[in-house]
Each structure stands twice: as C-alpha cells, then as structure tokens.
Design a protein around this motif. Structure first.
Motif, PDB file in Angstrom:
ATOM      1  N   THR A 264       0.834  -1.052   0.062  1.00  0.00           N
ATOM      2  CA  THR A 264       0.159   0.123   0.034  1.00  0.00           C
ATOM      3  C   THR A 264       0.852   1.307  -0.088  1.00  0.00           C
ATOM      4  O   THR A 264       1.909   1.459   0.896  1.00  0.00           O
ATOM      5  CB  THR A 264      -0.848   0.068   1.196  1.00  0.00           C
ATOM      6  OG1 THR A 264      -1.573  -1.206   1.330  1.00  0.00           O
ATOM      7  CG2 THR A 264      -1.697   1.225   1.143  1.00  0.00           C
TER       8      THR A 264
ATOM      9  N   PRO B  51      -6.022  -5.011 -11.583  1.00  0.00           N
ATOM     10  CA  PRO B  51      -6.801  -4.205 -10.723  1.00  0.00           C
ATOM     11  C   PRO B  51      -5.886  -2.702 -10.771  1.00  0.00           C
ATOM     12  O   PRO B  51      -6.602  -1.781 -10.137  1.00  0.00           O
ATOM     13  CB  PRO B  51      -6.938  -4.628  -9.599  1.00  0.00           C
ATOM     14  CG  PRO B  51      -5.790  -5.803  -9.395  1.00  0.00           C
ATOM     15  CD  PRO B  51      -5.517  -6.078 -10.804  1.00  0.00           C
ATOM     16  N   VAL B  52      -4.831  -2.694 -11.027  1.00  0.00           N
ATOM     17  CA  VAL B  52      -4.016  -1.193 -10.919  1.00  0.00           C
ATOM     18  C   VAL B  52      -4.846   0.036 -11.854  1.00  0.00           C
ATOM     19  O   VAL B  52      -4.996  -0.248 -12.726  1.00  0.00           O
ATOM     20  CB  VAL B  52      -2.435  -1.400 -11.441  1.00  0.00           C
ATOM     21  CG1 VAL B  52      -1.837  -0.070 -11.438  1.00  0.00           C
ATOM     22  CG2 VAL B  52      -1.806  -2.254 -10.635  1.00  0.00           C
ATOM     23  N   ASP B  53      -5.073   0.794 -10.836  1.00  0.00           N
ATOM     24  CA  ASP B  53      -5.656   2.177 -11.496  1.00  0.00           C
ATOM     25  C   ASP B  53      -4.367   3.177 -11.205  1.00  0.00           C
ATOM     26  O   ASP B  53      -4.444   3.905 -10.425  1.00  0.00           O
ATOM     27  CB  ASP B  53      -6.956   2.596 -10.404  1.00  0.00           C
ATOM     28  CG  ASP B  53      -7.426   4.133 -11.013  1.00  0.00           C
ATOM     29  OD1 ASP B  53      -6.700   4.495 -11.988  1.00  0.00           O
ATOM     30  OD2 ASP B  53      -8.192   4.609 -10.475  1.00  0.00           O
TER      31      ASP B  53
ATOM     32  N   ASP C 101      -0.523   3.592  -7.790  1.00  0.00           N
ATOM     33  CA  ASP C 101      -1.969   3.321  -7.969  1.00  0.00           C
ATOM     34  C   ASP C 101      -2.844   4.364  -7.321  1.00  0.00           C
ATOM     35  O   ASP C 101      -2.670   4.492  -6.107  1.00  0.00           O
ATOM     36  CB  ASP C 101      -2.067   1.935  -7.214  1.00  0.00           C
ATOM     37  CG  ASP C 101      -3.441   1.516  -7.368  1.00  0.00           C
ATOM     38  OD1 ASP C 101      -4.615   2.042  -7.077  1.00  0.00           O
ATOM     39  OD2 ASP C 101      -3.508   0.144  -8.155  1.00  0.00           O
TER      40      ASP C 101
ATOM     41  N   GLN D  82      -5.944   4.400  -6.341  1.00  0.00           N
ATOM     42  CA  GLN D  82      -6.664   3.887  -5.417  1.00  0.00           C
ATOM     43  C   GLN D  82      -5.975   3.298  -4.084  1.00  0.00           C
ATOM     44  O   GLN D  82      -6.546   2.746  -3.296  1.00  0.00           O
ATOM     45  CB  GLN D  82      -7.618   2.892  -5.729  1.00  0.00           C
ATOM     46  CG  GLN D  82      -8.686   3.582  -7.072  1.00  0.00           C
ATOM     47  CD  GLN D  82      -9.596   2.480  -7.541  1.00  0.00           C
ATOM     48  OE1 GLN D  82     -10.141   1.745  -6.629  1.00  0.00           O
ATOM     49  NE2 GLN D  82      -9.818   2.629  -8.621  1.00  0.00           N
ATOM     50  N   ARG D  83      -4.617   3.156  -4.114  1.00  0.00           N
ATOM     51  CA  ARG D  83      -3.600   2.761  -3.093  1.00  0.00           C
ATOM     52  C   ARG D  83      -3.874   1.501  -2.924  1.00  0.00           C
ATOM     53  O   ARG D  83      -3.791   0.730  -1.802  1.00  0.00           O
ATOM     54  CB  ARG D  83      -3.921   3.596  -1.729  1.00  0.00           C
ATOM     55  CG  ARG D  83      -3.375   4.897  -1.852  1.00  0.00           C
ATOM     56  CD  ARG D  83      -3.643   5.851  -0.699  1.00  0.00           C
ATOM     57  NE  ARG D  83      -2.706   5.355   0.502  1.00  0.00           N
ATOM     58  CZ  ARG D  83      -1.596   5.468   0.628  1.00  0.00           C
ATOM     59  NH1 ARG D  83      -0.805   6.462   0.003  1.00  0.00           N
ATOM     60  NH2 ARG D  83      -1.170   5.011   1.433  1.00  0.00           N
ATOM     61  N   ARG D  84      -4.262   0.471  -4.013  1.00  0.00           N
ATOM     62  CA  ARG D  84      -4.299  -1.118  -3.886  1.00  0.00           C
ATOM     63  C   ARG D  84      -3.005  -1.597  -3.957  1.00  0.00           C
ATOM     64  O   ARG D  84      -2.240  -1.081  -4.637  1.00  0.00           O
ATOM     65  CB  ARG D  84      -5.476  -1.348  -4.901  1.00  0.00           C
ATOM     66  CG  ARG D  84      -6.694  -1.053  -4.802  1.00  0.00           C
ATOM     67  CD  ARG D  84      -7.800  -1.442  -5.760  1.00  0.00           C
ATOM     68  NE  ARG D  84      -8.994  -1.126  -5.671  1.00  0.00           N
ATOM     69  CZ  ARG D  84     -10.052  -1.404  -6.572  1.00  0.00           C
ATOM     70  NH1 ARG D  84      -9.737  -2.020  -7.790  1.00  0.00           N
ATOM     71  NH2 ARG D  84     -11.333  -1.055  -6.486  1.00  0.00           N
ATOM     72  N   SER D  85      -2.762  -2.725  -3.680  1.00  0.00           N
ATOM     73  CA  SER D  85      -1.527  -3.332  -3.646  1.00  0.00           C
ATOM     74  C   SER D  85      -1.790  -4.931  -3.510  1.00  0.00           C
ATOM     75  O   SER D  85      -2.859  -5.380  -3.297  1.00  0.00           O
ATOM     76  CB  SER D  85      -0.626  -2.962  -2.636  1.00  0.00           C
ATOM     77  OG  SER D  85      -1.139  -3.264  -1.298  1.00  0.00           O
ATOM     78  N   GLY D  86      -0.704  -5.672  -4.002  1.00  0.00           N
ATOM     79  CA  GLY D  86      -0.652  -7.123  -4.131  1.00  0.00           C
ATOM     80  C   GLY D  86      -0.152  -7.741  -5.192  1.00  0.00           C
ATOM     81  O   GLY D  86       0.334  -7.043  -6.036  1.00  0.00           O
TER      82      GLY D  86
ATOM     83  N   ASN E 231      -1.763  -7.167  -8.717  1.00  0.00           N
ATOM     84  CA  ASN E 231      -1.576  -5.697  -8.982  1.00  0.00           C
ATOM     85  C   ASN E 231      -0.119  -5.154 -10.004  1.00  0.00           C
ATOM     86  O   ASN E 231       0.505  -4.598  -9.687  1.00  0.00           O
ATOM     87  CB  ASN E 231      -1.368  -4.855  -7.822  1.00  0.00           C
ATOM     88  CG  ASN E 231      -2.817  -4.590  -7.215  1.00  0.00           C
ATOM     89  OD1 ASN E 231      -3.461  -5.801  -6.787  1.00  0.00           O
ATOM     90  ND2 ASN E 231      -3.363  -3.328  -7.100  1.00  0.00           N
TER      91      ASN E 231
END
Length: 283
Positions: A119, A147-149, A200, A202-206, A209
């Motif tokens: 994140t 899912p990366v924005d 990213d 939306q601050r998504r990670s994993g 991503n």
C-alpha cells in the motif's frame, strides 16, 4: 444460490448467458503481463484451483497485439486473461526503486513489467532520450485485466514535475468501460534526462497488481477503426461505413485507404481520410 442480472437491469431475447459451476481453475492474474514477439518466457498464473504454484512455458507469436491465455488443470480449462505482445524489448522491475535516488535505469524504447506490491508503493524509473524530443510513457494494466488504477508523474533531472496523467481514454480499446491506464507525451529537457513515477491512485496493492510501463519516442502514426463492424448490401448495391482515424505522435496528414484481398467486383469510393480530420464516410 446464485442471482444473475444485467448490471443496469435491462432484458431482451438476445441477452443470453451461460454459467459454469464446479471446482474449476480460475485466473485472477498472470506475471509478467506481456512478452516480446517470438520470446520464450515462463508465465506464472494466479488464481484458484491451480495448485500451490502454476507456471507455464510460452512462446510469444510474431504479431504484436493483445492475445488471450488460459490454464488447463486436470483436463479443465480456466477463464481467459489478456496478454500483451509487443515488438519492444522487455525488462522486470528491480527493487528497491521507491525514490529518485534509487530509480531503476532503463534505456528506451523499452517495456518494464512492474507490480504495486504494498500500500502506497511508488516505483521510480530513470530514462535518457534525445534532448528536446517528445517521448511517450504509457501504462498497460486495466486493459490487461490488472486491478491497478495507475497514475504517471514525470520529473526532470532536478526533481521538478513536468508531466502528470491519471486516466487516458484509449479509443482503440472499444470494450473498456473504465479507462484507468495512464499515458503521457512529454517534451524531454535539453539534456534528455527524466524520472517517471508509477503509483496506484486507489492505493491498492498485492501480487495481482501488475502493470507494464512502455517508454518510446513519439513518432507520427495512426490506427484505424470502422463503424459499423459488419456490412450488408444487395448484389450490385453499396454499403456505407465510417472510418475513424486514431492519430498519435503529431501525425496530421491525409490517409489513403484501399481494400485488401477483396473479392472480385468490390471497390471502395471516397477512400481518403482528409488531413487534420479524424473521421471519413466511405462506400
């Protein structure tokens, strides 16, 4: 229980669907997201019912573009997932690269395969091109099922921001409803040195991503699309269609059209997209 409905609650006789149920292999992501033409590469598939680690050898085709890959486990085939084939050489992201001082150096034209792993992760890259020339930096992520924005920021050698983009509408990606991939055309400083930051929004990670950052010098070019996608005409008659020119790199010249491998008797009329125009009606 499973409930199925159209996302905006429409309904017609041609709104058909199929449901497959079972302990089936299901893909949520792959790594890397692409390969160079004719490259032999090992791909890691992520998802469910794949076992502890599912990898597969793959030889990329000779034609660039976006193809579809799937996994087969125990005779069962998974859903398909996009895979990007390009003529440019490709590299992997190398950590640590979370700041200007540790930016990963790359030589354009190139594609780097990266991932937003934690994140707030920010990946920095250093490029050097021709001074005062235009360069394009482009993200492939959402178009490839990631899912990366993404958001892109470009800095000069002193760390001053000279470019930023969050979402770029790719008119050639007709089925994409959320254009979340970024693209920037920026004029390089006189010394040609810049830094590029990928984050990213939306601050998504994993692990899923993943993204591709493509960096190349801007050159005049275009691609074509037509509407409608199919034509109907009586024998001896004509059909009209609209040609859409997607221009890039500053190309503004006329585009002459011709039929390729057309059956005998077919001809094209008004076969020019005029200079500085993006649309032409032809027959």
């Amino acid at each position: 229980r499973i409930r199925v409905h159209d996302s905006i609650y429409r309904g017609r006789d041609d709104f058909v669907y199929r449901i497959t149920v079972g302990e089936l292999p299901f893909l949520t992501g792959i790594s890397p997201l692409g390969a160079s033409t004719r490259e032999k590469i090992e791909i890691t598939f992520q998802g469910g019912n794949l076992g502890t680690e599912f990898k597969q050898e793959y030889e990329a085709p000779s034609q660039p573009g976006i193809t579809l890959l799937h996994a087969t486990v125990g005779g069962l085939r998974s859903n398909s997932i996009p895979f990007h084939i390009d003529t440019l050489s490709q590299e992997r992201e190398r950590e640590p690269n979370a700041g200007l001082a540790s930016a990963q150096e790359l030589k354009p034209p190139v594609i780097v395969n990266g991932r937003i792993e934690t994140t707030g992760d920010a990946d920095f890259y250093r490029f050097k091109g021709k001074g005062s020339h235009e360069m394009i930096f482009e993200i492939f992520a959402r178009r490839l099922g990631s899912p990366v924005d993404a958001s892109l920021t470009v800095f000069d050698h002193e760390g001053k921001q000279i470019g930023f983009n969050d979402d770029y509408e790719d008119l050639a990606s007709g089925l994409t409803t959320h254009h979340a991939d970024s693209r920037i055309i920026v004029k390089l400083p006189s010394d040609g040195q810049v830094f590029v930051r990928v984050t990213d929004t939306q601050r998504r990670s994993g692990i899923s991503n993943a993204y591709q950052l493509k960096a190349y010098e801007a050159e005049p070019s275009f691609t074509l699309r037509i509407t409608p996608s199919t034509l109907n005409a009586k024998p001896g008659g004509s059909a009209k269609l609209t040609v859409h020119a997607l221009r890039s790199g500053g190309f503004a010249g006329p585009i002459t059209l011709k039929l390729k491998n057309a059956p005998a008797g077919f001809e094209i009329k008004n076969a020019v997209v005029p200079a500085d125009k993006d649309v032409a009606d032809i027959a």
